[in-house]
Design a protein around this motif. Structure first.
Motif, mmCIF file in Angstrom:
data_model
loop_
_atom_site.group_PDB
_atom_site.id
_atom_site.type_symbol
_atom_site.label_atom_id
_atom_site.label_comp_id
_atom_site.label_asym_id
_atom_site.label_seq_id
_atom_site.Cartn_x
_atom_site.Cartn_y
_atom_site.Cartn_z
ATOM 1 N N ILE A 157 0.336 -8.126 -6.050
ATOM 2 C CA ILE A 157 1.664 -8.024 -5.424
ATOM 3 C C ILE A 157 1.814 -9.221 -4.488
ATOM 4 O O ILE A 157 0.997 -9.427 -3.596
ATOM 5 N N VAL A 158 2.859 -10.010 -4.745
ATOM 6 C CA VAL A 158 3.016 -11.263 -4.003
ATOM 7 C C VAL A 158 4.496 -11.623 -3.907
ATOM 8 O O VAL A 158 5.298 -11.151 -4.725
ATOM 9 N N GLY A 159 4.854 -12.433 -2.935
ATOM 10 C CA GLY A 159 6.234 -12.900 -2.845
ATOM 11 C C GLY A 159 6.550 -13.768 -4.050
ATOM 12 O O GLY A 159 5.729 -14.585 -4.463
ATOM 13 N N LEU A 177 9.657 -5.556 -6.820
ATOM 14 C CA LEU A 177 9.457 -4.380 -5.963
ATOM 15 C C LEU A 177 10.497 -4.293 -4.845
ATOM 16 O O LEU A 177 10.520 -3.322 -4.095
ATOM 17 N N ARG A 178 11.309 -5.328 -4.744
ATOM 18 C CA ARG A 178 12.476 -5.326 -3.858
ATOM 19 C C ARG A 178 12.216 -5.176 -2.363
ATOM 20 O O ARG A 178 13.139 -4.936 -1.613
ATOM 21 N N LEU A 205 0.828 -1.211 0.000
ATOM 22 C CA LEU A 205 0.000 0.000 0.000
ATOM 23 C C LEU A 205 0.861 1.258 0.000
ATOM 24 O O LEU A 205 0.504 2.266 -0.601
ATOM 25 N N ASP A 206 2.026 1.195 0.667
ATOM 26 C CA ASP A 206 2.953 2.335 0.682
ATOM 27 C C ASP A 206 3.382 2.729 -0.722
ATOM 28 O O ASP A 206 3.470 3.903 -1.049
ATOM 29 N N ILE A 207 3.689 1.718 -1.531
ATOM 30 C CA ILE A 207 4.121 2.003 -2.897
ATOM 31 C C ILE A 207 2.993 2.667 -3.672
ATOM 32 O O ILE A 207 3.186 3.653 -4.365
ATOM 33 N N ILE A 208 1.782 2.126 -3.511
ATOM 34 C CA ILE A 208 0.626 2.692 -4.217
ATOM 35 C C ILE A 208 0.404 4.143 -3.763
ATOM 36 O O ILE A 208 0.197 5.044 -4.581
ATOM 37 N N ARG A 236 16.217 -17.120 -3.917
ATOM 38 C CA ARG A 236 15.965 -15.802 -3.321
ATOM 39 C C ARG A 236 14.628 -15.240 -3.762
ATOM 40 O O ARG A 236 14.213 -15.447 -4.902
ATOM 41 N N SER A 237 13.988 -14.535 -2.862
ATOM 42 C CA SER A 237 12.672 -13.989 -3.178
ATOM 43 C C SER A 237 12.535 -12.543 -2.706
ATOM 44 O O SER A 237 13.250 -12.114 -1.808
ATOM 45 N N SER A 238 11.633 -11.828 -3.326
ATOM 46 C CA SER A 238 11.188 -10.531 -2.825
ATOM 47 C C SER A 238 9.807 -10.310 -3.427
ATOM 48 O O SER A 238 9.357 -11.110 -4.254
ATOM 49 N N ALA A 239 9.154 -9.249 -3.011
ATOM 50 C CA ALA A 239 7.806 -9.008 -3.521
ATOM 51 C C ALA A 239 7.870 -8.605 -4.993
ATOM 52 O O ALA A 239 8.702 -7.799 -5.386
#
Ligand code: PRT
Ligand code: ZN
Length: 286
Positions: free
Chosen positions: A69-71, A88-89, A20-23, A179-182
């Motif tokens: 938006i998901v892992g 999205l890192r 939500l912060d990004i949005i 390795r993962s990120s959103a």
């Protein structure tokens, strides 16, 4: 109405706030924080769908939502073929093999014939297969870290960020295997109108993410050190220089990569920079 893009966001969990912060950083406004199932943004054709993260890839695949938006781990585990439109890192973590502390681990081969508990059987299965290792994968949906102690498995493959959970359960991280990120995923084959909305959204996201990678720095400098300062700052185009009342001094300003910030800061101090002011950048384009 066709332009309206729907985005699936985790209702509550590690991804929710930062998504939500990004949005919000994109200047998109939306109502209360009660996370009703569906909500439409006030000033952008975007509709939110708040759901469990496990369901996001499937909802996007089925067209319940256009993007999500998901892992990366959750997405890859489904085996669905969607498009990853942005990394999205945030919420970065790794999927690691963990074994009882003090075990003699010598790479994936050590897992031959062993029982490995995980919530990511597909990802783990692919990695083991590529390594030519045959092992029994025990699928558990949570508390993977306790499976060794209770005798269900010999090793685990679980998500790790700080490593505290493993340590608290008598395990040690033996090897990072993934390795993962959103990430933002999108359904291929969206209408042209929706694609256009997505393009607008991504442009804003890129500006927010680029700004977050940089700091804006402003300082006073003896005039004759300008060339040195410019080479320390590097990147971008030349810094902005303004004269000061004192003819021997100038004021310099520039954007600096966040990761290089401290070394830049110290080098500038060393050449006599004073009154260094550092600011967060809200938005930025290349
Ligand atoms: O309720 P819902 O199904 O929506 O949420 P969830 O409980 O399934 O997911 P959630 O909110 O816990 O995690 C969402 C996503 O965050 C994951 O899919 C990952 O992509 C990412 N992420 C980042 C993590 C972690 N870091 C993480 N550390 N997900 C889980 N963990 C867990 C891990 O499984 C282990 O139990 O945290 C523990 C390890 O943490 P450390 O810090 O002790 O190493
Ligand atoms: Zn989940």
């Amino acid at each position: 109405m066709e332009k309206m893009l729907s985005i699936a966001i985790q209702k509550s969990g590690r991804l929710s706030e930062k998504s939500l912060d990004i949005i919000r950083g994109c200047g998109i406004e939306f109502g209360n924080d009660a996370r009703v199932l569906r909500e439409v943004a006030d000033n952008f054709p975007l509709e939110f769908l708040f759901v469990r993260d496990d369901d996001i890839p499937r909802y996007v695949a089925e067209g319940v939502a256009d993007i999500g938006i998901v892992g990366r781990n959750e997405y890859d585990e489904t085996g669905l073929e969607l498009e990853i439109v942005r990394d999205l890192r945030f919420a970065s973590c790794r999927l690691s093999i963990a074994v009882p502390r003090g075990s003699d681990y010598k790479g994936l081969k050590s897992l031959e014939g062993k029982r490995i508990a995980t919530s990511y059987p597909r990802i783990l299965g692919n990695i083991l297969r590529d390594a030519g290792v045959t092992a029994e994968i025990i699928v558990v949906s949570g508390s993977v870290e306790i499976t060794v102690q209770i005798g269900v498995a010999d090793a685990i493959a679980d998500l790790v960020s700080t490593g505290t959970t493993l340590r608290m359960n008598g395990l040690e991280e033996a090897e990072c295997i993934y390795r993962s990120s959103a990430v933002m995923i999108a359904r291929p084959g969206m209408s042209i109108d929706k694609k256009e909305t997505l393009h607008r959204l991504l442009e804003r996201i890129d500006a927010v993410m680029m700004a977050r990678k940089k700091k804006y720095i402003l300082f006073n400098l003896p005039k004759e050190r300008l060339d040195e300062a410019a080479s320390i700052i590097g990147g971008m185009k030349s810094p902005t220089v303004t004269p000061l009342m004192d003819p021997g001094w100038i004021s310099v300003q520039s954007a600096v990569d966040e990761e290089r910030f401290w070394s830049v800061f110290e080098s500038l101090r060393a050449i006599g920079a004073e009154g260094i002011l550092v600011m967060n950048i809200e938005k930025m384009t290349e």
